[in-house]
Enzyme design. Structure first.
Site, short mmCIF file in Angstrom:
data_model
loop_
_atom_site.label_atom_id
_atom_site.label_comp_id
_atom_site.label_asym_id
_atom_site.label_seq_id
_atom_site.Cartn_x
_atom_site.Cartn_y
_atom_site.Cartn_z
N HIS A 133 0.84 -1.20 0.00
CA HIS A 133 0.00 0.00 0.00
C HIS A 133 0.87 1.25 0.00
O HIS A 133 2.08 1.19 0.27
CB HIS A 133 -0.92 0.01 1.22
CG HIS A 133 -0.19 0.17 2.52
ND1 HIS A 133 0.28 -0.90 3.24
CD2 HIS A 133 0.17 1.28 3.22
CE1 HIS A 133 0.89 -0.48 4.33
NE2 HIS A 133 0.84 0.85 4.35
N HIS A 221 5.53 6.43 -0.98
CA HIS A 221 6.18 5.19 -1.42
C HIS A 221 5.29 3.97 -1.18
O HIS A 221 4.37 4.03 -0.36
CB HIS A 221 7.51 4.99 -0.69
CG HIS A 221 7.34 4.85 0.80
ND1 HIS A 221 7.21 5.94 1.63
CD2 HIS A 221 7.25 3.76 1.61
CE1 HIS A 221 7.07 5.53 2.88
NE2 HIS A 221 7.08 4.21 2.89
#
Length: 278
Positions: A133, A221
């Site tokens: 995620h 990220h």
């Protein structure tokens, strides 16, 4: 007890002229009357109690419902890979964060397996993330009764936000604030302006509930893997370039992770709320 200090003048006069024996006689009469009343009251209580239905014992199944709330919860890091909680677990507190999910391609998983093997060769045992995620908030603690208004606040704020996509490519090393875990992530290179705008929207809800906002200068990220402890410098020096080389040398060209950002999610405890974007 309420004491009545008022009396008529005739009572004062009769009280002053009465003899001691008269006082004793009056006191004895009052006492006997009081005893009679008490005795009659006691008889009524006994009579009434004899007709009461006896209480049924509490079922064991009901007792079990409340037994857990009296037990002290202890965090056992060995049960989840040695990870330590960033905050103490308390009943009624729900760990909560907002994110975009990433559904990996087969090619991504192949490259990731090669990276894990390369890190292991340098004696850095990385554990692949349970789910991939991209976070848009810190992990915060919500009280149970805050969940619905918190979710509704985010949902309302996203009413007109358009869906988009972002691309991640470059590997980067991160650690949590407590330095108890180190993460290997793939930093976003395309789509950052949209992510910044979204994180600010989420921050407004965080402020509304007096919770921690996102980082001032965030590095968006995809979290790939993690290890226990602060291994940041060691991972950078030992094998980060080698791991990046595996991504660059992919048979179809340098691998890029593409996220279709069409629904934002909020995970609180074991519940996941979905916010579709326009």
């Amino acid at each position: 007890m309420i004491v009545n200090y008022s009396s008529s003048s005739s009572e004062e006069e009769s009280g002053s002229s009465s003899s001691p024996s008269g006082k004793r006689q009056k006191l004895d009469t009052e006492t006997s009357n009081s005893e009679a009343l008490d005795h009659g009251s006691a008889q009524r209580k006994v009579c009434k109690s004899s007709h009461l239905t006896p209480r049924l014992p509490l079922p064991e199944s009901v007792k079990e419902m409340f037994r857990d709330s009296e037990e002290l919860w202890t965090d056992k890091s060995e049960e989840h890979g040695g990870r330590l909680r960033s905050f103490q677990h308390e009943r009624g507190n729900w760990a909560t964060y907002v994110f975009f999910p990433y559904d990996p391609e087969e090619a991504f998983l192949e490259v990731l397996n090669k990276m894990m093997a390369a890190a292991e060769a340098h004696d850095i045992p990385l554990t692949v993330s349970e789910e991939f995620h991209l976070s848009l908030s810190k992990t915060v603690v919500l009280r149970h009764h805050w969940i619905q208004p918190f979710v509704q606040s985010i949902r309302t704020s996203l009413t007109h936000f358009q869906k988009f996509y972002c691309v991640a490519y470059k590997l980067k090393v991160y650690s949590n604030a407590e330095k108890t875990r180190t993460f290997l992530g793939m930093e976003v290179s395309t789509g950052t302006p949209h992510l910044l705008e979204l994180s600010k929207i989420v921050d407004e809800t965080m402020k509304e509930f007096n919770l921690s906002t996102f980082y001032e200068d965030p590095s968006f990220h995809i979290s790939l893997a993690w290890c226990v402890g602060d291994q940041t410098e060691r991972l950078k020096k030992a094998c980060l370039l080698e791991l990046q080389g595996l991504i660059d040398a992919h048979e179809d060209g340098p691998f890029h992770a593409r996220l279709n950002c069409n629904e934002l999610r909020c995970k609180t405890g074991n519940k996941v709320f979905v916010f579709p974007l326009q």
